[in-house]
Motif scaffolding. Structure first.
Motif, PDB file in Angstrom:
ATOM      1  N   ALA A 430      -3.178  15.845 -27.045  1.00 37.44           N
ATOM      2  CA  ALA A 430      -2.033  15.407 -26.268  1.00 37.44           C
ATOM      3  C   ALA A 430      -2.422  14.207 -25.411  1.00 37.44           C
ATOM      4  CB  ALA A 430      -1.515  16.556 -25.402  1.00 37.44           C
ATOM      5  N   ARG A 431      -1.442  13.490 -24.908  1.00 37.92           N
ATOM      6  CA  ARG A 431      -1.674  12.338 -24.039  1.00 37.92           C
ATOM      7  C   ARG A 431      -1.137  12.652 -22.638  1.00 37.92           C
ATOM      8  NH1 ARG A 431      -4.280  11.631 -27.709  1.00 37.92           N
ATOM      9  NH2 ARG A 431      -4.421   9.857 -29.156  1.00 37.92           N
ATOM     10  N   PRO A 432      -1.938  12.475 -21.576  1.00 37.69           N
ATOM     11  CA  PRO A 432      -3.276  11.853 -21.577  1.00 37.69           C
ATOM     12  C   PRO A 432      -4.401  12.822 -21.919  1.00 37.69           C
ATOM     13  CG  PRO A 432      -2.609  12.351 -19.349  1.00 37.69           C
ATOM     14  CD  PRO A 432      -1.446  12.743 -20.204  1.00 37.69           C
ATOM     15  N   ARG A 433      -4.130  14.131 -21.856  1.00 41.40           N
ATOM     16  CA  ARG A 433      -5.139  15.124 -22.189  1.00 41.40           C
ATOM     17  C   ARG A 433      -4.449  16.406 -22.613  1.00 41.40           C
ATOM     18  NH1 ARG A 433      -5.851  18.665 -17.764  1.00 41.40           N
ATOM     19  NH2 ARG A 433      -4.717  18.020 -15.879  1.00 41.40           N
ATOM     20  N   GLY A 434      -5.255  17.353 -23.113  1.00 42.26           N
ATOM     21  CA  GLY A 434      -4.701  18.623 -23.525  1.00 42.26           C
ATOM     22  C   GLY A 434      -4.506  18.714 -25.036  1.00 42.26           C
ATOM     23  N   ALA A 435      -3.695  19.679 -25.427  1.00 38.39           N
ATOM     24  CA  ALA A 435      -3.466  19.943 -26.863  1.00 38.39           C
ATOM     25  C   ALA A 435      -1.995  19.750 -27.199  1.00 38.39           C
ATOM     26  CB  ALA A 435      -3.909  21.360 -27.225  1.00 38.39           C
ATOM     27  N   HIS A 436      -1.762  19.302 -28.422  1.00 41.19           N
ATOM     28  CA  HIS A 436      -0.402  19.145 -28.959  1.00 41.19           C
ATOM     29  C   HIS A 436      -0.382  19.905 -30.289  1.00 41.19           C
ATOM     30  CE1 HIS A 436       3.385  16.807 -29.815  1.00 41.19           C
ATOM     31  NE2 HIS A 436       3.075  17.259 -31.021  1.00 41.19           N
ATOM     32  N   VAL A 437       0.274  21.059 -30.301  1.00 43.08           N
ATOM     33  CA  VAL A 437       0.340  21.900 -31.499  1.00 43.08           C
ATOM     34  C   VAL A 437       1.779  21.847 -32.023  1.00 43.08           C
ATOM     35  CG1 VAL A 437      -0.118  24.150 -32.512  1.00 43.08           C
ATOM     36  CG2 VAL A 437      -1.442  23.390 -30.525  1.00 43.08           C
ATOM     37  N   GLU A 438       1.908  21.480 -33.285  1.00 39.95           N
ATOM     38  CA  GLU A 438       3.240  21.220 -33.842  1.00 39.95           C
ATOM     39  C   GLU A 438       3.460  22.036 -35.113  1.00 39.95           C
ATOM     40  OE1 GLU A 438       4.885  17.130 -33.859  1.00 39.95           O
ATOM     41  OE2 GLU A 438       4.789  17.349 -36.044  1.00 39.95           O
ATOM     42  N   ILE A 439       4.647  22.617 -35.227  1.00 40.44           N
ATOM     43  CA  ILE A 439       5.066  23.312 -36.452  1.00 40.44           C
ATOM     44  C   ILE A 439       6.030  22.376 -37.183  1.00 40.44           C
ATOM     45  CG2 ILE A 439       6.225  25.334 -37.420  1.00 40.44           C
ATOM     46  CD1 ILE A 439       5.518  26.838 -34.836  1.00 40.44           C
ATOM     47  N   THR A 440       5.672  22.025 -38.414  1.00 41.90           N
ATOM     48  CA  THR A 440       6.501  21.131 -39.215  1.00 41.90           C
ATOM     49  C   THR A 440       7.094  21.918 -40.370  1.00 41.90           C
ATOM     50  OG1 THR A 440       5.073  19.262 -38.659  1.00 41.90           O
ATOM     51  CG2 THR A 440       6.575  18.972 -40.511  1.00 41.90           C
ATOM     52  N   LEU A 441       8.428  21.889 -40.491  1.00 40.73           N
ATOM     53  CA  LEU A 441       9.129  22.673 -41.510  1.00 40.73           C
ATOM     54  C   LEU A 441       9.988  21.763 -42.378  1.00 40.73           C
ATOM     55  CD1 LEU A 441      10.475  25.525 -39.182  1.00 40.73           C
ATOM     56  CD2 LEU A 441       8.308  25.489 -40.442  1.00 40.73           C
ATOM     57  N   PRO A 442      10.181  22.121 -43.648  1.00 43.31           N
ATOM     58  CA  PRO A 442      11.130  21.365 -44.480  1.00 43.31           C
ATOM     59  C   PRO A 442      12.554  21.584 -43.981  1.00 43.31           C
ATOM     60  CG  PRO A 442       9.680  22.759 -45.830  1.00 43.31           C
ATOM     61  CD  PRO A 442       9.503  23.181 -44.421  1.00 43.31           C
ATOM     62  N   ASP A 443      13.339  20.528 -44.025  1.00 42.01           N
ATOM     63  CA  ASP A 443      14.746  20.625 -43.638  1.00 42.01           C
ATOM     64  C   ASP A 443      15.520  21.106 -44.859  1.00 42.01           C
ATOM     65  OD1 ASP A 443      17.142  20.481 -42.415  1.00 42.01           O
ATOM     66  OD2 ASP A 443      17.028  18.362 -41.856  1.00 42.01           O
ATOM     67  N   ARG A 444      15.563  22.433 -45.071  1.00 37.73           N
ATOM     68  CA  ARG A 444      16.107  23.010 -46.289  1.00 37.73           C
ATOM     69  C   ARG A 444      17.591  23.280 -46.183  1.00 37.73           C
ATOM     70  NH1 ARG A 444      12.056  24.712 -49.641  1.00 37.73           N
ATOM     71  NH2 ARG A 444       9.982  24.915 -48.744  1.00 37.73           N
ATOM     72  N   ALA A 445      18.256  23.215 -47.385  1.00 37.07           N
ATOM     73  CA  ALA A 445      19.653  23.635 -47.457  1.00 37.07           C
ATOM     74  C   ALA A 445      19.709  25.154 -47.436  1.00 37.07           C
ATOM     75  CB  ALA A 445      20.311  23.095 -48.722  1.00 37.07           C
ATOM     76  N   LYS A 446      20.886  25.694 -47.209  1.00 36.83           N
ATOM     77  CA  LYS A 446      21.020  27.147 -47.095  1.00 36.83           C
ATOM     78  C   LYS A 446      20.736  27.839 -48.407  1.00 36.83           C
ATOM     79  CE  LYS A 446      24.079  30.693 -45.187  1.00 36.83           C
ATOM     80  NZ  LYS A 446      25.374  30.958 -44.527  1.00 36.83           N
ATOM     81  N   GLU A 447      21.064  27.165 -49.551  1.00 35.70           N
ATOM     82  CA  GLU A 447      20.896  27.803 -50.859  1.00 35.70           C
ATOM     83  C   GLU A 447      19.481  27.699 -51.381  1.00 35.70           C
ATOM     84  OE1 GLU A 447      23.111  25.555 -50.084  1.00 35.70           O
ATOM     85  OE2 GLU A 447      24.981  26.721 -50.024  1.00 35.70           O
ATOM     86  N   THR A 448      18.611  27.001 -50.658  1.00 37.27           N
ATOM     87  CA  THR A 448      17.254  26.779 -51.151  1.00 37.27           C
ATOM     88  C   THR A 448      16.505  28.097 -51.303  1.00 37.27           C
ATOM     89  OG1 THR A 448      17.178  24.624 -50.104  1.00 37.27           O
ATOM     90  CG2 THR A 448      15.076  25.618 -50.715  1.00 37.27           C
ATOM     91  N   THR A 449      15.747  28.218 -52.395  1.00 43.56           N
ATOM     92  CA  THR A 449      14.887  29.379 -52.598  1.00 43.56           C
ATOM     93  C   THR A 449      13.665  29.243 -51.700  1.00 43.56           C
ATOM     94  OG1 THR A 449      15.599  29.597 -54.873  1.00 43.56           O
ATOM     95  CG2 THR A 449      13.557  30.701 -54.252  1.00 43.56           C
ATOM     96  N   TRP A 450      13.433  30.235 -50.859  1.00 42.79           N
ATOM     97  CA  TRP A 450      12.319  30.146 -49.909  1.00 42.79           C
ATOM     98  C   TRP A 450      11.008  30.440 -50.597  1.00 42.79           C
ATOM     99  CZ3 TRP A 450      12.980  28.641 -44.842  1.00 42.79           C
ATOM    100  CH2 TRP A 450      14.307  28.456 -44.453  1.00 42.79           C
ATOM    101  N   PRO A 451       9.946  29.740 -50.213  1.00 44.88           N
ATOM    102  CA  PRO A 451       8.638  29.957 -50.852  1.00 44.88           C
ATOM    103  C   PRO A 451       8.058  31.287 -50.445  1.00 44.88           C
ATOM    104  CG  PRO A 451       8.416  28.466 -48.976  1.00 44.88           C
ATOM    105  CD  PRO A 451       9.892  28.720 -49.151  1.00 44.88           C
ATOM    106  N   ARG A 452       7.269  31.864 -51.344  1.00 48.31           N
ATOM    107  CA  ARG A 452       6.586  33.120 -51.063  1.00 48.31           C
ATOM    108  C   ARG A 452       5.087  32.901 -51.269  1.00 48.31           C
ATOM    109  NH1 ARG A 452      10.377  34.643 -48.091  1.00 48.31           N
ATOM    110  NH2 ARG A 452      12.303  35.345 -49.090  1.00 48.31           N
ATOM    111  N   SER A 453       4.309  33.383 -50.331  1.00 44.74           N
ATOM    112  CA  SER A 453       2.863  33.206 -50.450  1.00 44.74           C
ATOM    113  C   SER A 453       2.308  34.088 -51.535  1.00 44.74           C
ATOM    114  CB  SER A 453       2.197  33.540 -49.124  1.00 44.74           C
ATOM    115  OG  SER A 453       2.696  32.700 -48.094  1.00 44.74           O
TER     116      SER A 453
END
Length: 453
Positions: A430-453
């Protein structure tokens, strides 16, 4: 091939019959033309049957398999030259056919002992003069040559068919071996797979239906392997992490002095604290195990601005910090609001643990480039670059402050929730110090099939 041969045989037999009928019709037509004409010697209509029949016989050129015989007064008077000779006239089958056709005329097929299939056609002629008896033109067609030729053709066809069948059989065996090789490998691989080793995969070659089946089976094995690995990891983690608190519980219970009220109260508080700690650990492990289930996520439409502001409001209860809202994304998104809330609050809780009162902890969201970003940043200790991958693993921990009694499962839960959504977790400075933790997700449509691990 047998059906094709049968069809050819039937069609050729019909062609032979049609050819013979055409020959007979032609001879009869020519004879009727001559019969209705004039005698070339007198210029008058024919008055003598025998004269008519002999003239027709002299003018006619017969085919190789054809013979003409003229009858006057029921006796054979003359015949056309042919390769078969006169023996047919003495054949009992022929004589019987002539007798049967004497009144009505027509065609009859006989089976001669010498010439086999013979077509006998009788054309009766009545003399116009009452003083002269009637006569007849007999047309004899020998079908044996045509039938023999057809038989030889079918024999040749049979030999060629057998040769090609042999060739096709060898080719089919070779091709079948190649096509079934993946199935054989599938069978052998399935036989070698045990409950403790699901890492084997079937080689994929080509681009056909068998390869598609192989690819599907490999995908199934991958999912099974992943599921069994998760089960084993859960059991290993649970056994390893529960061993210490269970040992503590057992040791205090064994050494407990029931006659000392103070020690009973102190031991009770200690054991309850360990039970709570075990409950949190078991809850986290169960949550991680559930991330691979198809019903782990319950996606729905979520307003991103409202979600971000709600997250900040809930996070304020985690500690006395300078809570800030960076920015919020506009519009709605399809995601599991409950699981995303759990993940972001986990990040906020980690930020509180690594900051001091008065430090800044900020929450924000953004939508850009087909991705949805949710982040938590702080002005605390930060996460060293060497530890950023390790802290995302189960029980992975970086440098922690004194008194942090966590299990190292928090960020691994966040990553599991992000993975279930098809996203990822990114750790930056992070700026000027610290941590920046981000969750990035696909911008999916409602009908999209969700991935399974």
């Amino acid at each position: 091939m047998a059906s094709a041969g049968l069809i050819v045989y039937v069609l050729e037999s019909q062609r032979i019959d049609s050819t013979l009928n055409q020959q007979i019709d032609q001879e009869i037509e020519e004879f009727r033309v001559l019969e209705g004409g004039l005698d070339p010697e007198t210029g008058e209509p024919f008055e003598d049957v025998e004269r008519l029949l002999r003239l027709f016989l002299e003018r006619n050129v017969t085919d190789d398999d054809e013979m003409l015989v003229i009858y006057v007064d029921g006796q054979a008077r003359q015949s056309s030259p042919n390769q078969f000779g006169q023996a047919i006239l003495d054949d009992p089958a022929y004589q019987q056919a002539i007798d049967r056709l004497s009144r009505r005329g027509g065609t009859e097929v006989i089976d001669s002992a010498r010439y086999h299939e013979v077509w006998v056609t009788r054309v009766n002629v009545e003399d116009v003069r009452s003083t002269t008896a009637g006569g007849a033109l007999v047309i004899i067609n020998y079908a044996d040559d045509e039938r023999s030729e057809l038989d030889r053709t079918m024999q040749t066809y049979g030999v060629v068919t057998l040769i090609f069948l042999g060739f096709i059989t060898l080719l089919a065996l070779w091709r079948a071996g190649r096509l079934l090789a993946p199935l054989t490998a599938l069978r052998s691989t399935a036989a070698e797979i045990g409950a403790t080793d699901l890492s084997r995969r079937i080689p994929e070659q080509g681009n056909d239906d068998i390869t598609a089946l192989t690819r599907t089976i490999n995908g199934m094995l991958e999912r099974l392997d992943s599921g069994f690995t998760a089960q084993r990891q859960f059991l290993d983690d649970a056994g390893h992490e529960l061993k210490t608190p269970l040992t503590v519980l057992r040791g205090h219970l064994e050494l407990l002095d029931h006659g000392d009220p103070a020690e009973l109260a102190e031991t009770r508080d200690l054991l309850l604290d360990e039970v709570d700690r075990m409950s949190r650990l078991v809850g986290d492990l169960i949550l991680l195990a559930k991330t691979r289930r198809p019903d782990f996520l319950v996606p729905g439409e979520v307003d991103l601005d409202h979600l971000t502001r709600s997250l900040l409001a809930k996070a304020r209860a985690l500690g006395e910090r300078d809570w800030q809202l960076d920015e919020t994304a506009a519009g709605t998104a399809v995601l599991d609001e409950q699981k995303i809330t759990q993940a972001v609050l986990q990040l906020a809780d980690n930020a509180v643990k690594h900051t001091d009162p008065g430090d800044t902890v900020a929450i924000g969201s953004a939508r850009e480039g087909g991705r949805i970003r949710l982040w938590v940043r702080d002005t605390g200790d930060g996460i060293a670059p060497a530890d950023r991958e390790a802290v995302l693993e189960r029980f992975g921990r970086g440098r922690v402050r004194p008194g942090d009694d966590g299990f190292g499962l928090g960020l691994s839960i966040v990553r599991a929730i992000a993975d279930a959504h098809g996203g990822e977790v990114v750790i930056e400075d992070a700026r000027p110090r610290g941590a920046h933790v981000e969750i990035t997700l696909p911008d999916r449509a409602k009908e999209t099939t969700w991935p399974r691990s």
